[in-house]
Design an enzyme around this catalytic site. Structure first.
Site, mmCIF file in Angstrom:
data_model
loop_
_atom_site.group_PDB
_atom_site.id
_atom_site.type_symbol
_atom_site.label_atom_id
_atom_site.label_comp_id
_atom_site.label_asym_id
_atom_site.label_seq_id
_atom_site.Cartn_x
_atom_site.Cartn_y
_atom_site.Cartn_z
ATOM 1 N N VAL A 12 2.001 -7.690 -4.513
ATOM 2 C CA VAL A 12 1.422 -6.665 -3.655
ATOM 3 C C VAL A 12 0.093 -7.150 -3.089
ATOM 4 O O VAL A 12 -0.511 -8.077 -3.628
ATOM 5 C CB VAL A 12 1.233 -5.330 -4.424
ATOM 6 C CG1 VAL A 12 2.580 -4.703 -4.725
ATOM 7 C CG2 VAL A 12 0.449 -5.539 -5.707
ATOM 8 N N CYS A 13 -0.313 -6.532 -1.990
ATOM 9 C CA CYS A 13 -1.591 -6.898 -1.393
ATOM 10 C C CYS A 13 -2.706 -6.541 -2.364
ATOM 11 O O CYS A 13 -2.590 -5.563 -3.075
ATOM 12 C CB CYS A 13 -1.774 -6.159 -0.068
ATOM 13 S SG CYS A 13 -0.797 -6.925 1.218
ATOM 14 N N PRO A 14 -3.771 -7.303 -2.425
ATOM 15 C CA PRO A 14 -4.155 -8.391 -1.532
ATOM 16 C C PRO A 14 -3.735 -9.770 -2.056
ATOM 17 O O PRO A 14 -4.268 -10.770 -1.604
ATOM 18 C CB PRO A 14 -5.671 -8.291 -1.550
ATOM 19 C CG PRO A 14 -5.973 -7.938 -2.978
ATOM 20 C CD PRO A 14 -4.820 -7.066 -3.435
ATOM 21 N N CYS A 39 4.788 -8.013 1.416
ATOM 22 C CA CYS A 39 3.828 -6.907 1.386
ATOM 23 C C CYS A 39 3.457 -6.582 2.830
ATOM 24 O O CYS A 39 2.911 -7.417 3.536
ATOM 25 C CB CYS A 39 2.598 -7.320 0.582
ATOM 26 S SG CYS A 39 1.179 -6.284 0.883
#
Lengths: 75, 352
Positions: A12-14, A39
């Site tokens: 997932v981000c970041p 993502c």
């Protein structure tokens, strides 16, 4: 010129951006980094990061439902 | 007219997904890259909404009713919430819209966020939460405390945010930003493909946030956008079957979920994505802490940091500050620090 692949699917981000930043630091000038990611937010964050750092983007496309690839050249 | 909540939620979820509007990202960027671009977008929502809310108040459409400031619970809860959204990978609305994109990690975060909100508001944790929220000072709003009209503050905020936005609009990168190849044209391209600018997205969200006030008010729910209360109400309804708790806000959050799903599906960005073990545990822990934190603070990144700030409540601005500090602490620990070890993907030479 060498090409390297960074698989970040499932991250997932970041994290895709953080990993890309680390990865490109280990490449030689002129080398290309292929970042595969899933993502959504990174479709904004990664090209922006490349543009702001002066890294040319040689390829950027969708490779499936919610899957993307971007190739950034270290310059 | 509870259905207006559903409509507004649909529009909000759609806009947030297409615009990649993520408050967690806005706070996190400050600590990772130092960029204030998304924070500026967030503040645009606050500033524009501020004009709208005080205009509605002046026109008598709504009546702002200041509450004593529960400073201790706000500071504590905001820090916990800011910390938790990094673990969960999104704030309350971010988690709703990512759940709509098919991220199973966000489903876990959402379930535990709603559960722990209900526990903190009406369940096992309600006692300590209420006790902490009982520690108050009589001050409520900044303009009330200063004994002035809110309008000078609105003017200062709008000017400051305007200058910040101008600074970002004038920034030029060494290279133009790459974009995905277009596959469609016309309205479909605009809605489901074109990249939405951060500030355009912020202006749409601000308009929706203003509209939320009179629409919610008309149904007897006297506040603006809010996520935590409705999430807790859904749990209460599901386990007790009391339909009385279903209000405008419940329709709003369901709308966000569906709106984000429509946006993601329509743009080829929906896929059920299963997280790894570490991400799953973090999502669950983050969701649970978000529920406790938001209940303590009296709101999440939306209710407090985006809406209460627009009314110049101390609770909103103190929350915003401590959420950013909490986000920084978790970013240092889990993203740029040592706890990241074990998640790094391998860098492999490409087969050519």
């Amino acid at each position: 010129m060498a090409q390297h692949v960074l698989e970040t699917d499932g991250q997932v981000c970041p994290f895709p951006l953080v990993e890309a930043r680390d990865a490109i630091a280990r490449l030689n000038l002129g080398d290309e980094l292929i970042i595969n990611f899933d993502c959504t937010q990174a479709t904004d964050a990664l090209p922006r990061w490349a543009a702001e750092n002066g890294y040319p983007v040689t390829h950027f496309d969708r490779i499936g439902e919610a899957q993307w690839t971007i190739t950034v050249q270290k310059a | 007219m509870l259905l207006t909540g559903l409509g507004l939620g649909l529009a909000l979820g759609f806009t947030m997904q297409r615009g990649r509007f993520c408050v967690t990202g806005a706070f996190r960027d400050l600590w990772i890259t130092g960029s204030t671009r998304w924070l500026t977008a967030f503040l645009i929502v606050v500033a524009v909404q501020s004009v709208g809310v005080f205009a509605l108040d002046a026109a008598g459409v709504i009546t702002l009713d200041p509450q004593p400031f529960a400073w201790l619970a706000t500071i504590l809860g905001a820090f916990i919430f800011g910390f938790a959204i990094v673990l969960a990978g999104g704030c309350a609305t971010g988690t709703y819209y990512r759940a709509g994109e098919g991220l199973v990690g966000s489903w876990f975060a959402l379930i535990f966020y709603a559960l722990f909100s209900a526990m903190s508001k009406t369940g096992a944790l309600a006692g300590p939460v209420a006790a902490l929220r009982g520690v108050t000072v009589p001050a409520s709003t900044i303009h009330g405390f200063l004994g002035v009209s809110p309008w000078p503050l609105v003017a200062i905020l709008v000017t400051g945010v305007g200058l910040l936005a101008r600074h970002h609009l004038r920034l030029r990168s060494p290279l133009p930003m790459a974009s995905l190849p277009a596959r469609s044209t016309g309205l479909r391209h605009l809605l489901f493909e074109k990249k939405w600018g951060a500030f355009t997205t912020a202006l749409i969200i601000a308009a929706l946030a203003i509209l939320a006030w009179p629409l919610s008010w008309a149904t007897g729910r006297e506040s603006g956008l809010g996520i935590t209360g409705p999430s807790s109400a859904i749990v209460n309804y599901l386990v007790q079957g009391d339909a009385e708790v279903i209000d405008w806000g419940v329709y709003l959050v369901l709308g966000i979920l569906i709106g984000a799903f429509i946006a993601a599906k329509g743009s080829g960005e929906f896929r059920i994505r299963i997280p790894d073990a570490l991400t799953t545990v973090r999502s669950i822990g983050g969701g649970a802490l978000m529920g406790v934190g938001a209940s303590l603070a009296g709101g999440c990144t939306i209710g407090n940091a985006m809406v209460n700030t627009a009314t110049f409540g101390f609770q909103g601005w103190v929350s915003l500050l401590f959420m950013i500090i909490g986000t920084g602490a978790a970013t240092r620990l889990f993203i740029t620090g040592s706890a990241r070890v074990g998640t790094s993907p391998a860098l492999v030479p490409a087969n050519r």
